[in-house]
Write a protein that holds these residues in place. Sequence first.
Motif, PDB file in Angstrom:
ATOM      1  N   LEU A 150       0.794  -1.280   0.037  1.00 16.45           N
ATOM      2  CA  LEU A 150       0.030  -0.114   0.027  1.00 16.45           C
ATOM      3  C   LEU A 150       1.076   1.064  -0.067  1.00 16.45           C
ATOM      4  CD1 LEU A 150      -2.923  -0.614   2.574  1.00 16.45           C
ATOM      5  CD2 LEU A 150      -2.907  -1.015   0.016  1.00 16.45           C
ATOM      6  N   LEU A 151       2.029   1.148   0.771  1.00 15.54           N
ATOM      7  CA  LEU A 151       2.787   2.241   0.791  1.00 15.54           C
ATOM      8  C   LEU A 151       3.448   2.901  -0.578  1.00 15.54           C
ATOM      9  CD1 LEU A 151       4.228   4.661   2.504  1.00 15.54           C
ATOM     10  CD2 LEU A 151       6.125   2.786   3.084  1.00 15.54           C
ATOM     11  N   ALA A 152       3.833   1.624  -1.059  1.00 12.31           N
ATOM     12  CA  ALA A 152       4.732   1.810  -2.648  1.00 12.31           C
ATOM     13  C   ALA A 152       3.748   2.325  -3.454  1.00 12.31           C
ATOM     14  CB  ALA A 152       5.124   0.340  -3.021  1.00 12.31           C
ATOM     15  N   MET A 153       2.270   1.954  -3.577  1.00 11.79           N
ATOM     16  CA  MET A 153       1.377   2.142  -4.487  1.00 11.79           C
ATOM     17  C   MET A 153       0.828   3.585  -4.268  1.00 11.79           C
ATOM     18  SD  MET A 153      -1.339  -0.744  -4.946  1.00 11.79           S
ATOM     19  CE  MET A 153      -1.624  -1.437  -3.497  1.00 11.79           C
ATOM     20  N   SER A 154       0.946   3.975  -2.861  1.00  8.20           N
ATOM     21  CA  SER A 154       0.841   5.470  -2.466  1.00  8.20           C
ATOM     22  C   SER A 154       1.649   6.451  -2.959  1.00  8.20           C
ATOM     23  CB  SER A 154       0.539   5.453  -1.020  1.00  8.20           C
ATOM     24  OG  SER A 154      -0.503   4.872  -0.470  1.00  8.20           O
ATOM     25  N   LYS A 155       3.055   6.027  -2.964  1.00  8.54           N
ATOM     26  CA  LYS A 155       4.010   6.653  -3.357  1.00  8.54           C
ATOM     27  C   LYS A 155       4.145   7.163  -4.840  1.00  8.54           C
ATOM     28  CE  LYS A 155       7.243   6.172   0.547  1.00  8.54           C
ATOM     29  NZ  LYS A 155       8.235   5.881   1.095  1.00  8.54           N
ATOM     30  N   ILE A 156       3.917   5.845  -5.574  1.00  4.23           N
ATOM     31  CA  ILE A 156       3.759   6.058  -6.934  1.00  4.23           C
ATOM     32  C   ILE A 156       2.957   6.753  -7.509  1.00  4.23           C
ATOM     33  CG2 ILE A 156       3.170   4.726  -9.270  1.00  4.23           C
ATOM     34  CD1 ILE A 156       6.253   4.137  -8.154  1.00  4.23           C
ATOM     35  N   ARG A 160       3.225  10.794  -9.294  1.00  8.65           N
ATOM     36  CA  ARG A 160       2.643  11.148 -10.409  1.00  8.65           C
ATOM     37  C   ARG A 160       1.886  12.253 -10.273  1.00  8.65           C
ATOM     38  NH1 ARG A 160       0.646   4.827 -11.905  1.00  8.65           N
ATOM     39  NH2 ARG A 160       2.459   4.178 -13.019  1.00  8.65           N
ATOM     40  N   ALA A 161       1.019  12.387  -9.404  1.00  6.14           N
ATOM     41  CA  ALA A 161       0.090  13.559  -9.023  1.00  6.14           C
ATOM     42  C   ALA A 161       0.900  14.856  -8.836  1.00  6.14           C
ATOM     43  CB  ALA A 161      -0.796  13.489  -7.878  1.00  6.14           C
ATOM     44  N   MET A 162       2.159  14.721  -8.313  1.00 11.50           N
ATOM     45  CA  MET A 162       3.156  15.877  -8.019  1.00 11.50           C
ATOM     46  C   MET A 162       3.629  16.334  -9.511  1.00 11.50           C
ATOM     47  SD  MET A 162       5.160  15.729  -4.546  1.00 11.50           S
ATOM     48  CE  MET A 162       5.852  14.166  -4.742  1.00 11.50           C
ATOM     49  N   LEU A 163       3.901  15.280 -10.224  1.00 11.32           N
ATOM     50  CA  LEU A 163       4.360  15.536 -11.709  1.00 11.32           C
ATOM     51  C   LEU A 163       3.384  16.324 -12.419  1.00 11.32           C
ATOM     52  CD1 LEU A 163       6.786  15.442 -13.522  1.00 11.32           C
ATOM     53  CD2 LEU A 163       5.810  13.137 -14.213  1.00 11.32           C
ATOM     54  N   ALA A 164       2.154  15.968 -12.366  1.00 11.05           N
ATOM     55  CA  ALA A 164       1.088  16.419 -13.116  1.00 11.05           C
ATOM     56  C   ALA A 164       0.693  17.856 -12.574  1.00 11.05           C
ATOM     57  CB  ALA A 164      -0.197  15.629 -12.987  1.00 11.05           C
ATOM     58  N   ASN A 165       1.132  18.178 -11.273  1.00 10.17           N
ATOM     59  CA  ASN A 165       0.923  19.402 -10.750  1.00 10.17           C
ATOM     60  C   ASN A 165       2.285  20.258 -10.763  1.00 10.17           C
ATOM     61  OD1 ASN A 165      -0.890  21.199  -9.436  1.00 10.17           O
ATOM     62  ND2 ASN A 165       0.320  20.879  -7.472  1.00 10.17           N
ATOM     63  N   ASN A 166       3.025  19.912 -11.907  1.00  7.39           N
ATOM     64  CA  ASN A 166       4.341  20.700 -12.114  1.00  7.39           C
ATOM     65  C   ASN A 166       5.305  20.500 -11.043  1.00  7.39           C
ATOM     66  OD1 ASN A 166       3.382  21.256 -14.640  1.00  7.39           O
ATOM     67  ND2 ASN A 166       1.949  22.912 -13.846  1.00  7.39           N
ATOM     68  N   ASP A 167       5.113  19.994 -10.076  1.00  9.83           N
ATOM     69  CA  ASP A 167       6.263  19.655  -8.913  1.00  9.83           C
ATOM     70  C   ASP A 167       7.150  18.682  -9.430  1.00  9.83           C
ATOM     71  OD1 ASP A 167       7.851  19.694  -6.720  1.00  9.83           O
ATOM     72  OD2 ASP A 167       6.010  19.141  -5.230  1.00  9.83           O
ATOM     73  N   VAL A 168       8.193  18.929 -10.427  1.00 12.80           N
ATOM     74  CA  VAL A 168       8.933  17.983 -10.842  1.00 12.80           C
ATOM     75  C   VAL A 168       9.951  17.442  -9.733  1.00 12.80           C
ATOM     76  CG1 VAL A 168      10.609  17.779 -12.589  1.00 12.80           C
ATOM     77  CG2 VAL A 168       8.623  19.134 -13.115  1.00 12.80           C
ATOM     78  N   GLU A 169      10.386  18.230  -9.008  1.00 12.49           N
ATOM     79  CA  GLU A 169      11.675  18.187  -8.030  1.00 12.49           C
ATOM     80  C   GLU A 169      10.846  17.217  -6.989  1.00 12.49           C
ATOM     81  OE1 GLU A 169      14.486  18.353  -8.479  1.00 12.49           O
ATOM     82  OE2 GLU A 169      14.118  19.290 -10.294  1.00 12.49           O
ATOM     83  N   GLY A 170       9.482  17.445  -6.663  1.00 10.82           N
ATOM     84  CA  GLY A 170       9.111  16.418  -5.479  1.00 10.82           C
ATOM     85  C   GLY A 170       8.780  15.275  -6.056  1.00 10.82           C
ATOM     86  N   ALA A 171       8.401  15.182  -7.354  1.00 11.18           N
ATOM     87  CA  ALA A 171       8.086  13.637  -8.117  1.00 11.18           C
ATOM     88  C   ALA A 171       9.517  13.065  -8.237  1.00 11.18           C
ATOM     89  CB  ALA A 171       7.476  13.930  -9.478  1.00 11.18           C
ATOM     90  N   LEU A 172      10.458  13.658  -8.299  1.00 10.86           N
ATOM     91  CA  LEU A 172      11.895  13.258  -8.664  1.00 10.86           C
ATOM     92  C   LEU A 172      12.314  12.699  -7.251  1.00 10.86           C
ATOM     93  CD1 LEU A 172      14.354  12.581 -10.274  1.00 10.86           C
ATOM     94  CD2 LEU A 172      15.333  14.779  -9.573  1.00 10.86           C
ATOM     95  N   SER A 173      12.110  13.156  -6.145  1.00  7.13           N
ATOM     96  CA  SER A 173      12.202  12.780  -4.887  1.00  7.13           C
ATOM     97  C   SER A 173      11.599  11.387  -4.720  1.00  7.13           C
ATOM     98  CB  SER A 173      11.916  13.820  -3.988  1.00  7.13           C
ATOM     99  OG  SER A 173      12.332  13.361  -2.531  1.00  7.13           O
ATOM    100  N   ILE A 174      10.524  11.383  -4.838  1.00  7.74           N
ATOM    101  CA  ILE A 174       9.744  10.265  -4.643  1.00  7.74           C
ATOM    102  C   ILE A 174      10.188   8.916  -5.798  1.00  7.74           C
ATOM    103  CG2 ILE A 174       7.541   8.816  -5.226  1.00  7.74           C
ATOM    104  CD1 ILE A 174       7.580  10.721  -2.517  1.00  7.74           C
ATOM    105  N   ALA A 175      10.510   9.326  -6.950  1.00  8.67           N
ATOM    106  CA  ALA A 175      11.013   8.347  -7.966  1.00  8.67           C
ATOM    107  C   ALA A 175      12.408   7.866  -7.551  1.00  8.67           C
ATOM    108  CB  ALA A 175      11.081   9.149  -9.251  1.00  8.67           C
TER     109      ALA A 175
END
Length: 255
Positions: A150-156, A160-175
């Motif tokens: 569940l934690l992994a699915m949540s993070k993925i 994706r939501a952060m990336l769609a919201n133009n938070d590229v660095e936040g998405a990179l941190s998760i990735a």
Amino acid sequence: MTQKNNENSADTAFADKQSISAIKAHGEKIVYAVIAVLLIFFGWQYYQKNYAKVDTVAADMYTNIATTDEQLLQVAQEGDKTAKAELAGKQEALFADIDKLVLEHDKTAYAWQALMIKARRQVAVNDLPAAVTTLNQAVSVAQLVGDDGLLAMSKIRYGRAMLANNDVEGALSIANESLPEAFEASRQELLGDVYMAKNDSESAKKAYSTAWELMRERQENRAVLALKLQSLGVRAEPIKVLSAAPTAQNQTNQQ
């Protein structure tokens, strides 16, 4: 007769002495064993009276939420103008029910599932900032539940939501976070998406290709990932997905 009675009394006395000696020698262990049994028994009773009841309440709350969600989906697809006009108010009520479930039962998978419904609806109306907040909350709930999947699915999904919201660095941190092996392909695909947003096509190719090879190992296909590779000029070698053995019913139908 008297002699026999005396012998029986002597045997009984000897047995009693042996029992007393055994108790003296192992009395502490016996006491601990009894305490352990009592703890297990009363612990189970406590669980049944408290946590089992809580799980049932959470399950009932989630069932109502899921039912309402299905009804709203049906109205959105098939309802008339009047019914559709009432959707906004009903969705607000649905979100209120979800918030209540999460507030009262945040250590259950039901709370996590409810947040997934909320995030999906927020994304559907392009309310990306709200979806990011909801999925961040889902990460916290998954941590409380203690389920790595569940934690992994949540993070993925959060990434994706952060990336769609133009938070590229936040998405990179998760990735860049380490996730269970079963989610590595999804993590690599997210990483590729982030690199595309950063205009780093070479790194994106590498991440997408890694994801594709991981999918190949699992003999699973992902059409969207193949399109991403093709858009970068990379031919995604087809993955042969092994079909399940035909059932007796299928064989009968084929004949």
